[in-house]
Enzyme design. Structure first.
Site, PDB file in Angstrom:
ATOM      1  N   THR A  98       0.369  28.471  67.806  1.00 14.34           N
ATOM      2  CA  THR A  98       1.343  27.484  67.349  1.00 14.34           C
ATOM      3  C   THR A  98       1.535  26.783  68.616  1.00 14.34           C
ATOM      4  O   THR A  98       2.362  27.060  69.414  1.00 14.34           O
ATOM      5  CB  THR A  98       2.375  28.004  66.689  1.00 14.34           C
ATOM      6  OG1 THR A  98       2.047  28.791  65.587  1.00 14.34           O
ATOM      7  CG2 THR A  98       3.478  27.070  66.291  1.00 14.34           C
ATOM      8  N   LYS A 175       1.823  23.879  59.994  1.00 12.84           N
ATOM      9  CA  LYS A 175       2.401  25.143  60.458  1.00 12.84           C
ATOM     10  C   LYS A 175       3.936  24.875  60.837  1.00 12.84           C
ATOM     11  O   LYS A 175       5.025  25.502  60.844  1.00 12.84           O
ATOM     12  CB  LYS A 175       1.734  25.525  61.632  1.00 12.84           C
ATOM     13  CG  LYS A 175       2.353  26.764  62.498  1.00 12.84           C
ATOM     14  CD  LYS A 175       2.395  27.930  61.559  1.00 12.84           C
ATOM     15  CE  LYS A 175       3.155  29.098  62.172  1.00 12.84           C
ATOM     16  NZ  LYS A 175       2.537  29.737  63.326  1.00 12.84           N
TER      17      LYS A 175
END
Length: 289
Positions: A98, A175
């Site tokens: 991420t 995300k």
């Protein structure tokens, strides 16, 4: 029957280690590398090959997975550790860390400039350490259409489903959206428990009501169970959860997301108090003291 593709997994932290273990269990030839050797040795006992360097890990790999902390770590592995230069022509790089919108755009630009023959898939995951161990992750994938069939056996080995979102970069955007909701759910649990404490209510009674609520997701249910056991060991460390909220705030006018900005400030204070390595549900404890 076609020979299984060789997979290299770089980064064996709280998420990368169980993901690599599930790839090994799926019967895919797997080579692993990590800055610290301990997690790699554990995977060697399960059948993985251990590489001495990031570059060595990817030389014969058809698919390369990176799962590290942030954009700087991804770039360090790709450039400083020689991963990108060592990849085979036509290899597929699934970047699953991420790293936010800007970080992903830098990686897309890096591949385009240095290795246009490498296929990049941007594919962060929804889920923490527990779901990673149980193959219950949701992969938020984005990249070329032709990569989907090729990467499917790997994604099937680590997750319950894959959501394809468009060109590389869309997965990282998804995300941030997912983790913003997760942050609010965690904070909602923490503040509800703190309110019950302030009102003099029995904690088990509050937990019992919340755990039976139709508002509570399976993820929140599991978190409430751990809170009831005073178990705050990290599945999703508070420091990483804060990093992900800040990645989202970097991309918007924070005045429009004032509540998220306030949440980030509160979590930052908790991290400064030394709670960053605990699970993000440690905010439940922090708000009661």
């Amino acid at each position: 029957m076609a020979e299984a593709q060789r997979v290299a997994v770089l980064g064996l932290g709280g998420m990368g280690q169980p993901m690599a273990a599930n790839i090994v269990r799926a019967g895919l030839p797997t080579v692993v590398w990590n800055r610290r050797s301990g997690p790699a040795r554990q995977l060697a006992e399960q059948g993985a090959e251990v590489a001495d360097s990031a570059a060595d890990a990817v030389r014969r790999a058809d698919i390369v997975i990176t799962m590290v902390t942030d954009a700087d770590a991804v770039r360090a592995i790709a450039v400083d550790q020689g991963m990108l230069a060592a990849m085979q022509e036509g290899a597929l790089w699934a970047q699953m860390s991420t790293i936010g919108v800007s970080g992903t755009e830098r990686i897309v630009g890096l591949v385009r400039a240095q290795r246009p023959d490498v296929v990049l898939v941007d594919a962060p995951v929804a889920g923490s350490r527990g779901p990673a161990q149980q193959r219950q992750l949701v992969i938020l994938a984005s990249g070329p259409e032709q990569a989907r069939t090729r990467i499917a056996p790997v994604f099937d080995a680590i997750g319950q489903r894959t959501v394809w979102a468009g060109p590389a970069g869309a997965g990282s955007r998804l995300k941030l959206v997912n983790n913003m909701l997760l942050a609010f759910v965690a904070e909602g649990i923490a503040e509800s428990m703190a309110l019950g404490h302030s009102l003099g209510l029995d904690r088990d009674a509050v937990l019992g009501v919340l755990r039976g609520s139709p508002l509570v997701s399976p993820w929140a249910e599991e978190k409430l169970q751990r809170i009831g056991q005073d178990e705050y060991s990290a599945q999703y460390p508070l420091s990483l959860a804060l990093k992900d909220v800040n990645l989202a705030l970097q991309e918007v006018d924070i005045d429009r997301l004032a509540v998220a900005n306030s949440l980030a400030a509160q979590w930052q204070r908790a991290v400064e108090r030394g709670l960053g390595d605990e699970d993000l549900t440690v905010m439940t404890r922090a708000l009661q003291h």
